[in-house]
Design a protein around this motif. Structure first.
Motif, PDB file in Angstrom:
ATOM      1  N   LYS A  53       3.177  26.260  35.710  1.00  6.53           N
ATOM      2  CA  LYS A  53       4.597  26.301  36.031  1.00  6.53           C
ATOM      3  C   LYS A  53       5.230  24.920  35.971  1.00  6.53           C
ATOM      4  O   LYS A  53       6.389  24.763  36.290  1.00  6.53           O
ATOM      5  CB  LYS A  53       4.791  26.879  37.433  1.00  6.53           C
ATOM      6  N   ARG A  54       4.472  23.929  35.601  1.00  2.00           N
ATOM      7  CA  ARG A  54       4.949  22.560  35.404  1.00  2.00           C
ATOM      8  C   ARG A  54       5.283  21.863  36.716  1.00  2.00           C
ATOM      9  O   ARG A  54       5.567  22.488  37.720  1.00  2.00           O
ATOM     10  CB  ARG A  54       6.156  22.545  34.472  1.00  2.00           C
ATOM     11  N   LEU A  55       5.273  20.514  36.604  1.00  2.00           N
ATOM     12  CA  LEU A  55       5.374  19.695  37.802  1.00  2.00           C
ATOM     13  C   LEU A  55       6.668  19.934  38.587  1.00  2.00           C
ATOM     14  O   LEU A  55       6.660  20.054  39.797  1.00  2.00           O
ATOM     15  CB  LEU A  55       5.249  18.216  37.411  1.00  2.00           C
ATOM     16  N   PHE A  56       7.797  19.976  37.865  1.00  4.49           N
ATOM     17  CA  PHE A  56       9.049  20.178  38.573  1.00  4.49           C
ATOM     18  C   PHE A  56       9.573  21.599  38.374  1.00  4.49           C
ATOM     19  O   PHE A  56      10.750  21.873  38.501  1.00  4.49           O
ATOM     20  CB  PHE A  56      10.085  19.147  38.111  1.00  4.49           C
TER      21      PHE A  56
END
Lengths: 577, 303
Positions: free
Chosen positions: B48-51
């Motif tokens: 879901k990615r870092l941000f």
């Protein structure tokens, strides 16, 4: 002085490195990437709803081998193992990971052009790199991921449901392959009832065997083992009767490592002799799953092991030795019994033969204490699944590639001697050039049966495919090539697969029953529970803790998270029935 | 005034340029990744990615780690092994440096200096294997020697009583040469006139050491002490990971090996980051306070 460099913080460094990469790419892509990403996704798929209908293949029909009219470019990632790097590439001049016979076959026969976003070496490096790739958000079209990653991707709605594609496109051969060891092989990739990935077909392996130094048996006039009691006697004799004849008391019975379990020098086969199946989920007989390590049969086996340790039959220091260290003892001719897979002659046993040509390891089937046949414990060891990025135009292409891999190697139109282990290239495994590599769990045992048949009729001309390649290796050994020592040990007239056939025909397998992705509590507590289990078992075997600590361990195991995990595992089990 | 500053700037421009790569490096690899601290407060899913749309869980990761059985034990092991390593890592090099400094035979002194510095360059993967052999209770060098002296064998790597000290001693052995060189360098910086004057006043070698050598390198000692206090929760992952086993989890399992098992093997990034953050905060507090005390009592300042 304590070094201030972060060198001693390997993990944190790794994590921060991972984060940096993720952060940078995230930063740089905050606004522009969303726009550049959009066109590559098919319009129908921009919203997360309405994906239930399978997309139309370019060729229009559900032909398992249908060729795409306009070449279809597919982005993959891949890992390259040492065998590929050191043997396969040097033995196949002109071929590389990016350009080889398999990728040509995919282009010519299916119209699929495979490209790799990146390649790394096998193992942790691949998992790490895949994590970075997942964090970057720029997914390749087809990815090989761990069960945990697959579950996360599925829950984040980032991969395609493969159920309809499998049903429509999988060839009969492929479907048969995945049914060989039961429905769990395919169903393990189900998330919420949908097949989200395709794993390995041979995920359970093909048996645990008992390896014994026959030359020592002969020297001490001992019979071949038919029961576990025999094994205990042999272990005692190997320890006390100086089987290597050097007049020094320096030999042990059984090989074991600090990890206790493993495909070589593991204890699973010993435990199975007491009908104990630690380190896997088994059916308790009433339809419920239970963690095998907590059952009373394990206690009995530990008792036997601790007695062996006390009598000096086990390496006093096994508790600090990993597989590599114990393999050194095997190589040095200090050990006479080893429980492990069929490939054990290739590692570590051959190193013993290389130091001592008299070392004659022979494989036997597992034996038990009570005459009831011991079942070979087969853990479900799914380490990876192939998944397809959400929005990729042709998810069925993955299934077609699986079909072609099986067909070209073992199918009627196939050419094993070109695509699998070509004699023209010194029989290296060029099949590894293919990004997807499904294989039958029992293909090796079947190859043995073919060779055995040929041996009986004394007509080796009829051998084809894998059996022929293996027969050539056996012959090479007979003609003096000592490096091929392992082949006759597995496939020869006295080979271990004599017993493999018996296992296969009589279903003498105890398959692990839990085959799903890690459950919630399992993900959190697995390593804690594993540490608890190993610490307790090692201590009991070494006599550093009383046998009754096993009961405390069982209590603790349930208390520390085992209760929740057992509940979750049984919920999963209920959905598969 | 301004003109002067420009001149100064011009003159020092090359120097400033030289520090720039290091500066960028620090920003890129030490400050930018700090954004990843947010992971400690999330149920982090890489895909879901870092941000991205991560689930915020507050302090759950911290609570989870603290709730694990054995956490107290692991924290204690870490602190115990690390603090003894820090103390020995300070004392041993100072003593050896002072002794070497007294040696007149230059060639011998140099040889010893090099010899004790060498292990610093070996990796724990290699040393781990060597130590398992050397310390083996059945046929290891050390225990054979002990047996010859009429003592019983000791299972250094398998006995919970001995494991921590084995770690501390082998770690000190590996790295004391490195510290010794720093102190030796500091010792050569002491004005020889001071020793001559002391001799005139009738001070013997011991008195010279106490009143000239030690005060002369006081600043270096304080600096290294302040910096090493940041390591009070770093018990040495490489070393222990390569030498420990289930038998000595009780006395040898430390935060880093623990995080390795739950964080990387089980892919619980949130938990691993939480422990990392926990360690960093403690280290920051320790370094800051020790720096303050060094300033207050020894009038020492780095900045």
């Amino acid at each position: 002085m304590k070094n201030n460099q972060p060198s001693s913080k390997a993990i944190l460094l790794l994590i921060s490195l991972m984060l940096t990469t993720g952060f940078i790419s995230a930063c740089s892509s905050n606004s522009p990437e969303k726009q550049t990403n959009a066109p590559t996704q098919s319009p129908a798929n921009n919203s997360s709803t309405g994906n239930d209908e399978p997309k139309e293949a370019v060729s229009g029909d559900a032909d398992p081998f249908g060729k795409y009219e306009t070449p279809l470019a597919i982005r993959f990632t891949r890992d390259v193992d040492n065998d590929t790097q050191d043997n396969i590439i040097p033995k196949t001049p002109g071929e590389t990971i990016e350009d080889n016979r398999w990728l040509k076959a995919f282009t010519e026969k299916l119209g699929i052009n495979v490209t790799y976003d990146w390649t790394v070496s096998t193992g942790d490096a691949y998992t790490q790199k895949m994590n970075v790739t997942l964090t970057s958000g720029d997914l390749p079209d087809m990815l090989r991921v761990t069960p945990a990653q697959m579950k996360q991707l599925a829950e984040a709605d980032l991969i395609e449901d493969l159920t309809p594609y499998w049903e429509q496109y999988a060839s009969d051969d492929l479907k048969e392959l995945y049914a060989e060891q039961g429905p769990a092989v395919l169903n393990s990739a189900e998330v919420n009832g949908k097949i989200m990935g395709i794993g390995k077909a041979d995920v359970y392996g093909d048996g645990v065997y008992l390896w014994i130094r026959k030359d020592w048996l002969d020297k001490l006039n001992l019979p071949e083992p038919t029961s576990l009691q025999d094994v205990l006697k042999i272990s005692e004799a190997f320890t006390t009767q100086d089987p290597d004849g050097n007049k020094v008391n320096d030999t042990y019975g059984l090989a074991l490592t600090k990890d206790l379990y493993g495909g070589a020098m593991g204890l699973e086969g010993f435990f199975a002799g007491y009908h104990a199946y630690p380190n896997m989920w088994i059916d308790d007989g009433s339809g419920n799953l239970v963690w095998g390590s907590t059952l009373p049969e394990v206690k009995e086996s530990l008792k036997a092991l601790s007695e062996m340790y006390k009598a000096g039959q086990l390496d006093k220091e096994f508790g600090v030795k990993d597989g590599g260290k114990v393999a050194e003892s095997v190589a040095a001719g200090k050990i006479g019994i080893d429980f492990g897979a069929q490939w054990n002659p290739m590692y570590p046993l051959i190193s013993n033969y290389q130091n001592d040509p008299n070392a004659n390891w022979v494989g036997y089937s597992l034996v038990s204490v009570d005459g009831k046949p011991a079942l070979s414990p087969q853990r479900f060891q799914a380490d990876s699944y192939w998944v397809v990025r959400k929005g990729f135009s042709n998810p069925e292409a993955l299934i077609k590639m699986f079909n072609l891999h099986v067909e070209l190697n073992w199918g009627k139109t196939g050419d094993f001697d070109y695509y699998y282990m070509p004699a023209a290239n010194d029989s290296v495994g060029v099949w590894k050039y293919s990004p997807v590599q499904p294989a039958s769990a029992f293909k090796n045992i079947r190859a043995f049966q073919e060779i055995e048949e040929a041996r009986k009729n004394n007509s080796f001309d009829s051998l084809t495919g894998e059996a022929l390649a293996i027969y050539r290796n056996i012959k090479a050994f007979e003609e003096g090539d000592a490096s091929q020592w392992g082949w006759p040990k597995i496939y020869g007239a006295e080979g271990v697969y004599r017993h493999g056939v018996n296992y296969m025909d009589n279903e003498r397998f105890m398959y692990e029953k839990f085959a799903g992705p890690p459950t919630e509590t399992m993900a959190e507590r697995k390593s804690t529970l594993e540490a608890l289990e190993k610490e307790t078992f090692v201590k009991i075997i070494m006599g550093a803790a009383p046998l009754d600590d096993f009961d405390k361990f069982v209590d603790n195991w349930y208390k520390v998270g085992g209760t929740d995990i057992t509940k979750e595992v049984n919920e999963w089990y209920a959905t598969t029935k | 005034m301004i003109e002067l500053n420009i001149k100064k700037l011009k003159r020092e421009l090359p120097l400033n340029l030289m520090i720039l790569p290091g500066f960028i490096f620090i920003i890129l690899f030490s400050y930018v990744p700090m954004a990843g601290i947010i992971i400690a407060f999330q149920r982090f899913i890489p895909a879901k990615r870092l941000f991205g749309d991560q689930q915020w869980v507050g302090l759950k990761n911290f609570k989870y780690v603290m709730s694990l059985p054995n956490f107290d034990n692991i924290l204690w092991n870490t602190f115990y092994i690390a603090s003894l390593k820090v103390i020995l890592g300070l004392v041993v090099p100072i003593v050896i440096a002072l002794l070497l400094n007294e040696m007149k035979h230059v060639l011998l002194k140099r040889s010893i200096q090099t010899a004790i510095y060498l292990p610093h360059f070996l990796s724990w993967v290699v040393l781990g294997g060597i130590f398992i052999d050397i310390l083996s209770p059945t046929n290891g060098l050390v225990n054979t020697l002990l047996n010859k002296l009429g003592l019983n064998s000791i299972f250094f790597l398998g006995d919970n009583k001995w494991f921590p000290y084995t770690m501390i001693l082998t770690d000190t052995w590996k790295d004391f040469g490195y510290g010794t060189i720093i102190y030796l360098a500091a010792l050569t910086g002491i004005n020889p006139n001071l020793y001559e004057a002391a001799q005139m006043d009738g001070a013997n070698r011991w008195k010279q050491t106490i009143h000239i050598s030690l005060p002369g390198i006081q600043m270096v000692i304080v600096l290294l002490m302040v910096l090493s206090l940041g390591n009070l929760l770093n018990a040495g992952f490489d070393q222990i990971f390569n030498m420990y086993s289930p038998m000595v989890y009780e006395s040898g399992d430390i935060l880093d090996t623990f995080v390795y098992r739950i964080g990387l093997l089980d892919a619980q990034f949130g938990v691993a980051t939480a422990v990392g953050l926990f360690k960093s905060v403690i280290a920051l507090i320790l370094v800051s306070t020790s720096y303050y005390f060094a300033y207050k009592f020894a009038d020492y300042r780095i900045f």
